[in-house]
Scaffold this motif. Structure first.
Motif, PDB file in Angstrom:
ATOM      1  N   VAL A   1       0.922  -1.299  -0.040  1.00  0.00           N
ATOM      2  CA  VAL A   1      -0.059  -0.078  -0.014  1.00  0.00           C
ATOM      3  C   VAL A   1       0.880   1.193   0.067  1.00  0.00           C
ATOM      4  N   PHE A   2       2.147   1.084   0.387  1.00  0.00           N
ATOM      5  CA  PHE A   2       3.154   2.302   0.450  1.00  0.00           C
ATOM      6  C   PHE A   2       2.792   3.323   1.221  1.00  0.00           C
TER       7      PHE A   2
ATOM      8  N   LEU B   1      -4.129   5.519  -7.011  1.00  0.00           N
ATOM      9  CA  LEU B   1      -4.569   4.264  -7.617  1.00  0.00           C
ATOM     10  C   LEU B   1      -3.723   3.622  -8.739  1.00  0.00           C
ATOM     11  N   ARG B   2      -3.547   4.499  -9.617  1.00  0.00           N
ATOM     12  CA  ARG B   2      -2.527   4.110 -10.819  1.00  0.00           C
ATOM     13  C   ARG B   2      -1.260   3.531 -10.417  1.00  0.00           C
ATOM     14  N   PHE B   3      -0.638   4.162  -9.500  1.00  0.00           N
ATOM     15  CA  PHE B   3       0.668   3.634  -8.926  1.00  0.00           C
ATOM     16  C   PHE B   3       0.239   2.250  -8.051  1.00  0.00           C
ATOM     17  N   LEU B   4      -0.618   2.090  -7.140  1.00  0.00           N
ATOM     18  CA  LEU B   4      -0.923   0.818  -6.597  1.00  0.00           C
ATOM     19  C   LEU B   4      -1.352  -0.373  -7.717  1.00  0.00           C
ATOM     20  N   LEU B   5      -2.099  -0.007  -8.553  1.00  0.00           N
ATOM     21  CA  LEU B   5      -2.267  -0.792  -9.643  1.00  0.00           C
ATOM     22  C   LEU B   5      -0.973  -1.377 -10.307  1.00  0.00           C
ATOM     23  N   LEU B   6       0.097  -0.760 -10.759  1.00  0.00           N
ATOM     24  CA  LEU B   6       1.172  -1.119 -11.259  1.00  0.00           C
ATOM     25  C   LEU B   6       2.101  -1.871 -10.342  1.00  0.00           C
TER      26      LEU B   6
ATOM     27  N   ARG C   1       5.445  14.326  -4.217  1.00  0.00           N
ATOM     28  CA  ARG C   1       5.124  14.746  -2.834  1.00  0.00           C
ATOM     29  C   ARG C   1       4.302  13.725  -1.756  1.00  0.00           C
ATOM     30  N   MET C   2       3.546  13.187  -2.590  1.00  0.00           N
ATOM     31  CA  MET C   2       2.823  12.064  -1.595  1.00  0.00           C
ATOM     32  C   MET C   2       3.601  10.969  -1.120  1.00  0.00           C
ATOM     33  N   ILE C   3       4.690  10.697  -2.169  1.00  0.00           N
ATOM     34  CA  ILE C   3       5.405   9.456  -1.651  1.00  0.00           C
ATOM     35  C   ILE C   3       6.458   9.761  -0.836  1.00  0.00           C
TER      36      ILE C   3
ATOM     37  N   MET D   1       5.472   6.467   6.316  1.00  0.00           N
ATOM     38  CA  MET D   1       4.510   5.726   6.849  1.00  0.00           C
ATOM     39  C   MET D   1       4.821   3.917   6.741  1.00  0.00           C
ATOM     40  N   VAL D   2       5.353   3.900   5.542  1.00  0.00           N
ATOM     41  CA  VAL D   2       5.609   2.442   5.307  1.00  0.00           C
ATOM     42  C   VAL D   2       6.544   1.751   6.423  1.00  0.00           C
TER      43      VAL D   2
END
Length: 501
Positions: free
Chosen positions: A59-60, A85-90, A232-234, A240-241
């Motif tokens: 989930v990162f 969502l697109r990152f998680l799908l990949l 920025r999000m990552i 959090m990971v």
């Protein structure tokens, strides 16, 4: 609406899906422990421990990152959702492909070479759950708690139904007539593996129910991948990971490591793991309450952070939280003579760890409340160091205690770990985001709970009281103490909490 009442109502709704739903799932424990020997149940415990670690990685940390950025800079909320969502799908698709290709060597490494399919079944479950997690985060952020709860309950119902179908109906049909229609659906070589297959099918159903949200994240208005936003999000989410992994180390490393740390042969170690894991399930009510609180509390803390009385409200939340957790501690420990029948007789020798695990999980809940300081001040990396310190304590305690004290040592490792994390988080919170927590009352309620538990043990063991009578009397005494000492004060503070603007 009063903010505390809103938090309580949403915690209750999320509790329907997590507490009630998971309690129904928890009823599968008797099915497993009355059907399978401890060594077989140990396989389930081991793989679900691995799943805990992988779930965090896959989930990162983007659930929390989504909450953080969805209302930032007035950007469309769907843009943040679509990017995550697109990152998680990949990434999850790639991990599933790797699991399929490498299932045999991984199974050999884990000493399960006869069942390589467990590897890709596990990763397939996690891949679907990880993609679904970001959709659930959107439901939480949009205060669609009933929608969230409905899908969760359907997933849990499907999982329970499929377990009963395979392990009860199909197995009994096979025993009566292997050539019958239902009997042919039971393969003794799969055995405990039907637990994974039921979970796999239920996760697929959940993803299908979430498909409208997922479709909107792929084709709806603003559904594009924003590279600058993702960076920025990552950066925000990756710590959090670390926090999540450290949390899983603290919560589940014992079940992953017991088979390697216990000083017996593999078969005995797996049996001990099964016994410990079944006993751990008896502390599940505390964990379910904490999970429901997390679902409602995380978006609440972010949404209320700019209000003038936010810190006072956070302190009041902790008071109510501890009162509820001590009640759960007493409910389970004082009525343990009843709760023990949820596991088969072969597993009940592990009941001594239940009070220790309940107290440890209570402290985990306190830590969840205290962790507001690093989330609201964007000091997630510092929060990660607290969690990593707890993980280091867990590893050290398991290494020192399990070879000598067996699974009792694993339970004490939980307690020591969460005690350290509570102290560290409180001290850092005082510096970076001071909240006026009423530590004396919080500590007093925890000590009261321990005292009443000790009194219950004395009444039943030394004074020869009936266990149910003693437990009921002491539980009522606790509620009376709460009502007389803090009931009116807490209700008055709650009612006086400033309405949201």
């Amino acid at each position: 609406m009063n903010p505390l009442r809103r938090l309580a109502s949403q915690t209750a709704v999320y509790g329907v899906s997590s507490i009630v739903g998971r309690f129904l799932n928890y009823l599968l424990v008797p099915l497993y422990t009355y059907t399978f020997v401890p060594a077989d149940y140990g396989v389930v415990a081991e793989f679900y421990a691995y799943m805990g670690f992988l779930a965090v990685l896959m989930v990162f940390g983007l659930e929390t990152g989504y909450f953080r950025f969805r209302n930032d800079d007035d950007r469309p909320a769907n843009l943040v959702f679509a990017t995550a969502l697109r990152f998680l799908l990949l990434i999850n698709g790639g991990m599933l492909l790797a699991a399929v290709l490498l299932q045999q060597p991984i199974a050999d490494l884990l000493r399960h070479g006869d069942h390589p399919q467990y590897i890709w079944w596990t990763v397939a479950i996690l891949a679907m759950d990880s993609v679904g997690a970001i959709a659930f985060a959107r439901l939480r952020a949009e205060n669609r708690a009933l929608h969230f709860a409905g899908i969760k309950l359907i997933e849990i119902g499907a999982n329970i139904g499929l377990n009963l179908f395979f392990i009860v109906l199909c197995r009994q049909a096979w025993e009566a007539d292997p050539d019958s229609a239902l009997g042919r659906l039971w393969n003794p070589a799969i055995g405990i593996g039907y637990v994974f297959l039921a979970n796999l099918a239920a996760s697929g159903l959940k993803l299908a129910l979430l498909s409208p949200l997922l479709r909107d994240g792929l084709t709806g208005l603003g559904a594009v991948f924003d590279g600058a936003l993702f960076r920025r999000m990552i950066r925000y989410s990756l710590p959090m990971v670390l926090i999540g992994l450290a949390g899983i180390v603290n919560e589940m490393l014992d079940r992953a490591a017991l088979k390697f740390l216990l000083p017996h042969d593999d078969a005995t170690n797996m049996a001990q793991l099964g016994i410990y894991s079944a006993s751990y399930k008896l502390s599940i009510l505390m964990m379910l309450f904490i999970q429901a609180f997390r679902y409602a509390g995380e978006p609440f803390f972010f949404a209320y952070a700019r209000e003038r009385d936010a810190r006072q409200i956070y302190a009041l939340v902790l008071n109510w939280f501890v009162i509820c957790c001590v009640f759960i501690f007493l409910l389970v420990t004082l009525y343990l003579d009843l709760f023990q029948y949820f596991v088969g007789a072969a597993y009940r020798e592990g009941l001594g760890v239940v009070p220790i695990l309940l107290l440890a999980n209570l402290l985990l809940g306190v830590y969840v409340n205290l962790s507001v300081w690093y989330k609201l001040t964007d000091r997630t990396l510092m929060g990660a160091w607290v969690a990593l310190t707890g993980a280091a304590v867990t590893v050290a305690m398991l290494w020192l205690l399990v070879p000598r004290y067996g699974y009792q040592g694993a339970a004490w490792a939980h307690l020591v770990c969460y005690s350290v994390m509570v102290v560290l988080s409180y001290l850092l919170g005082r510096r970076y985001y001071p909240v006026p927590y009423d530590l004396r009352r919080v500590a007093a309620y925890i000590l009261l709970g321990l005292g009443l538990y000790a009194a219950g043990r004395w009444l039943t063991d030394a004074a020869d009281w009936n266990g149910l009578a003693a437990g009921t009397l002491l539980l009522l005494l606790y509620l009376a103490v709460v009502a007389l000492t803090d009931g009116r004060r807490l209700m008055r503070q709650t009612a006086g909490a400033r309405l949201e603007t």
